[in-house]
Write a protein that holds these residues in place. Sequence first.
Motif, PDB file in Angstrom:
ATOM      1  N   SER A   1       0.831  -1.179   0.009  1.00  0.00           N
ATOM      2  CA  SER A   1      -0.041   0.105  -0.002  1.00  0.00           C
ATOM      3  C   SER A   1       0.893   1.285   0.023  1.00  0.00           C
ATOM      4  CB  SER A   1      -0.719   0.054   1.254  1.00  0.00           C
ATOM      5  OG  SER A   1      -1.724   1.241   1.355  1.00  0.00           O
TER       6      SER A   1
ATOM      7  N   TYR B   1      -6.089  10.216   2.098  1.00  0.00           N
ATOM      8  CA  TYR B   1      -5.938   8.652   2.218  1.00  0.00           C
ATOM      9  C   TYR B   1      -5.007   8.712   3.410  1.00  0.00           C
ATOM     10  CZ  TYR B   1      -5.463   3.742   1.624  1.00  0.00           C
ATOM     11  OH  TYR B   1      -5.494   2.479   1.822  1.00  0.00           O
TER      12      TYR B   1
ATOM     13  N   LYS C   1      -6.977   9.257   6.470  1.00  0.00           N
ATOM     14  CA  LYS C   1      -7.818   8.130   6.856  1.00  0.00           C
ATOM     15  C   LYS C   1      -6.661   7.160   7.663  1.00  0.00           C
ATOM     16  CE  LYS C   1     -10.173   4.409   4.417  1.00  0.00           C
ATOM     17  NZ  LYS C   1     -10.431   3.994   3.034  1.00  0.00           N
TER      18      LYS C   1
ATOM     19  N   THR D   1      -5.747  -2.940   0.207  1.00  0.00           N
ATOM     20  CA  THR D   1      -5.708  -1.577  -0.371  1.00  0.00           C
ATOM     21  C   THR D   1      -6.437  -2.209  -1.996  1.00  0.00           C
ATOM     22  OG1 THR D   1      -4.777   0.120  -1.438  1.00  0.00           O
ATOM     23  CG2 THR D   1      -3.447  -1.985  -1.575  1.00  0.00           C
TER      24      THR D   1
ATOM     25  N   THR E   1      -7.116   2.461  -5.817  1.00  0.00           N
ATOM     26  CA  THR E   1      -6.326   3.437  -4.894  1.00  0.00           C
ATOM     27  C   THR E   1      -4.818   3.689  -4.960  1.00  0.00           C
ATOM     28  OG1 THR E   1      -7.915   2.879  -3.084  1.00  0.00           O
ATOM     29  CG2 THR E   1      -5.913   3.545  -2.212  1.00  0.00           C
TER      30      THR E   1
END
Length: 257
Positions: A133, A190, A193, A207, A211
């Motif tokens: 990610s 993001y 978050k 993920t 994204t």
Amino acid sequence: MVQVKAIKAFSDNYIWCIVNNDQQSAWVVDPGQADPVNRYLDEHNLTLAGILITHHHYDHTDGVEPLLKTNRDIPVYGPRHSPFKGINHPLSEADKVTVYDRTFTVLATPGHTLDHICYVNDELSFTGDTLFSAGCGRLFEGSAEQMWHSLCKLKSLPDDCKIYCTHEYTQANLAFAKAVEPTNEALLRYSDKIDALRANDDISLPTTIATEKQLNPFLRSHLPHITDQLPDTLKINFNLNEPWQRFASLRAWKDNF
């Protein structure tokens, strides 16, 4: 019928557990430690049905041998010609592996290691240490050009494909991504978050490909602006004309970030 659960291992590894509650059994991906797997199986009344390996590093393989102690017939799938010798079902590019109701295609993804493979389908994929990610694996054995082509294979998966990688590196990767693209609004949102998730010790994964295409600098190396913030010392040392060359410069920057 099938669920994917995270088993924590070491300080930041996830051993992915593919659970079939109807059959009361499970497969695990990259078991670097056996004890956390055995505890999870015992707690949920599951038996081990199979193992998937992405590459040979110890934190992905050391749990295999002790997990086989009670049943030597458990299949261990992994890359052909791997330095890890515990694989009894060797795999190559384009081979198929069926786990319960899911069939995965094998992608050869050299870069982090030369033997690295990923298990992919349109809905969910296990990417080991190739795609993280907001990041990617270090280049321990392969070249930057190899890794770029490996990432491009994964980038071609459907946007809503869920990506299950092996490490909780997301916050550190996002810090670097923000240095690369400080005005990327999707990235900044993001990051907020993920900070909220991690403040509660919640997992940041999986993920998705969509994204990652928005915020992962390594998947965005085809964009000429991606090296605008590159330190001058690296701009001097790298040719930045081709996407893989821009990728190489970003990977070098991240290694010392």
